[in-house]
Scaffold this active site. Structure first.
Site, mmCIF file in Angstrom:
data_model
loop_
_atom_site.group_PDB
_atom_site.id
_atom_site.type_symbol
_atom_site.label_atom_id
_atom_site.label_comp_id
_atom_site.label_asym_id
_atom_site.label_seq_id
_atom_site.Cartn_x
_atom_site.Cartn_y
_atom_site.Cartn_z
ATOM 1 N N GLY A 46 0.837 -1.185 0.000
ATOM 2 C CA GLY A 46 0.000 0.000 0.000
ATOM 3 C C GLY A 46 0.874 1.238 0.000
ATOM 4 O O GLY A 46 2.024 1.195 0.452
ATOM 5 N N GLN A 51 2.950 9.908 1.321
ATOM 6 C CA GLN A 51 4.234 9.230 1.467
ATOM 7 C C GLN A 51 5.212 9.615 0.361
ATOM 8 O O GLN A 51 6.414 9.445 0.525
ATOM 9 C CB GLN A 51 4.052 7.711 1.500
ATOM 10 C CG GLN A 51 3.400 7.225 2.785
ATOM 11 C CD GLN A 51 3.303 5.730 2.802
ATOM 12 O OE1 GLN A 51 2.330 5.153 2.336
ATOM 13 N NE2 GLN A 51 4.324 5.086 3.350
ATOM 14 N N CYS A 100 6.116 -0.265 7.383
ATOM 15 C CA CYS A 100 5.685 0.931 6.662
ATOM 16 C C CYS A 100 6.822 1.396 5.762
ATOM 17 O O CYS A 100 7.980 1.428 6.193
ATOM 18 C CB CYS A 100 5.323 2.022 7.666
ATOM 19 S SG CYS A 100 4.826 3.582 6.916
ATOM 20 N N LEU A 101 6.501 1.782 4.551
ATOM 21 C CA LEU A 101 7.517 2.273 3.628
ATOM 22 C C LEU A 101 8.120 3.595 4.089
ATOM 23 O O LEU A 101 9.209 3.952 3.653
ATOM 24 C CB LEU A 101 6.935 2.409 2.217
ATOM 25 C CG LEU A 101 6.470 1.092 1.576
ATOM 26 C CD1 LEU A 101 5.836 1.365 0.222
ATOM 27 C CD2 LEU A 101 7.609 0.105 1.470
ATOM 28 N N HIS A 142 -4.083 1.088 7.804
ATOM 29 C CA HIS A 142 -2.758 1.705 7.756
ATOM 30 C C HIS A 142 -2.731 2.861 6.750
ATOM 31 O O HIS A 142 -2.261 3.957 7.065
ATOM 32 C CB HIS A 142 -1.730 0.625 7.373
ATOM 33 C CG HIS A 142 -0.326 1.094 7.311
ATOM 34 N ND1 HIS A 142 0.601 0.767 8.271
ATOM 35 C CD2 HIS A 142 0.332 1.849 6.401
ATOM 36 C CE1 HIS A 142 1.765 1.315 7.967
ATOM 37 N NE2 HIS A 142 1.632 1.972 6.817
ATOM 38 N N GLU A 143 -3.242 2.621 5.548
ATOM 39 C CA GLU A 143 -3.204 3.651 4.501
ATOM 40 C C GLU A 143 -4.133 4.815 4.823
ATOM 41 O O GLU A 143 -3.785 5.974 4.589
ATOM 42 C CB GLU A 143 -3.515 3.051 3.136
ATOM 43 C CG GLU A 143 -2.551 1.984 2.672
ATOM 44 C CD GLU A 143 -1.076 2.367 2.769
ATOM 45 O OE1 GLU A 143 -0.728 3.559 2.579
ATOM 46 O OE2 GLU A 143 -0.265 1.470 3.066
ATOM 47 N N HIS A 146 -2.467 7.062 7.283
ATOM 48 C CA HIS A 146 -1.517 7.978 6.639
ATOM 49 C C HIS A 146 -2.211 9.257 6.195
ATOM 50 O O HIS A 146 -1.705 10.360 6.411
ATOM 51 C CB HIS A 146 -0.865 7.330 5.415
ATOM 52 C CG HIS A 146 0.376 6.573 5.705
ATOM 53 N ND1 HIS A 146 1.484 7.142 6.291
ATOM 54 C CD2 HIS A 146 0.708 5.279 5.478
ATOM 55 C CE1 HIS A 146 2.439 6.233 6.420
ATOM 56 N NE2 HIS A 146 1.984 5.093 5.933
#
Length: 190
Positions: A46, A51, A100-101, A142-143, A146
């Site tokens: 995702g 991000q 997480c990226l 999670h997304e 963000h």
């Protein structure tokens, strides 16, 4: 399409709620193509627009759906999240690990609701709904977090929260201006 640098925790764009998407044009479609390309290069499931430094309310996903036993892929613009109750106990270090990226190469047990649904629109402004349990539910939460300016580390409790603070100090993250390029780096090497 282009792979874009991913912002690392501490960048203000990651800690500020995003703006609703109002314009559905070729620029939005190009952004989404770049997001898919970036997510794939980073080996993620995702990616939220902030991000990559864009403060718009949308995310892309390419995530396993355990119930259907298949991968699901798509984009949700202006998502609204609905979940089952979030657990109040310590997360299981084996079943609840999350990464997480924007916190590349790190993983911490994170409590999430077992079920989630997001409703929003697609790139043409048509209604879209994504619903899932388990890992897909975790991805949707999670997304959406963000886009609300919340990083999963903000949800950690107890020893996991302390370990995350220690990791941030050791890596020097948590300050503005840091990013990594998945076109040239692996998350574990950042």
């Amino acid at each position: 399409m282009a792979v874009r640098p991913i912002r690392i925790i501490g960048d203000p764009v990651l800690h500020t709620p995003t703006r609703r998407v109002e314009v559905f044009d070729d620029g939005l479609k190009a952004l989404v193509e770049d997001m898919f390309e970036t997510m794939a290069a980073a080996e993620g499931v995702g990616l939220a627009a902030n991000q990559i430094g864009v403060d718009l309310r949308l995310f892309v996903y390419d995530c396993p759906d355990e119930e259907r036993r298949e991968r699901v892929r798509g984009v949700v613009v202006n998502p609204v999240l609905e979940t089952s109750e979030r657990p109040e106990t310590m997360p299981d270090p084996e079943d609840d690990e999350e990464g997480c990226l924007s916190v590349p190469g790190e993983h911490f047990p994170t409590g999430r609701a077992e079920w989630a649904r997001v409703t929003g629109v697609d790139l043409d402004g048509s209604p879209v709904e994504v619903e899932g349990r388990g890992f897909l539910a975790r991805c949707l939460q999670h997304e959406t977090d963000h886009l609300d300016g919340v990083i999963y580390l903000d949800r950690l409790v107890g020893r996991n929260q302390r370990a995350a603070r220690k990791m941030l100090k050791q890596t020097g993250w948590g300050v503005p201006g840091l990013e990594w390029d998945p076109a040239t780096q692996q998350a574990e090497d950042v």
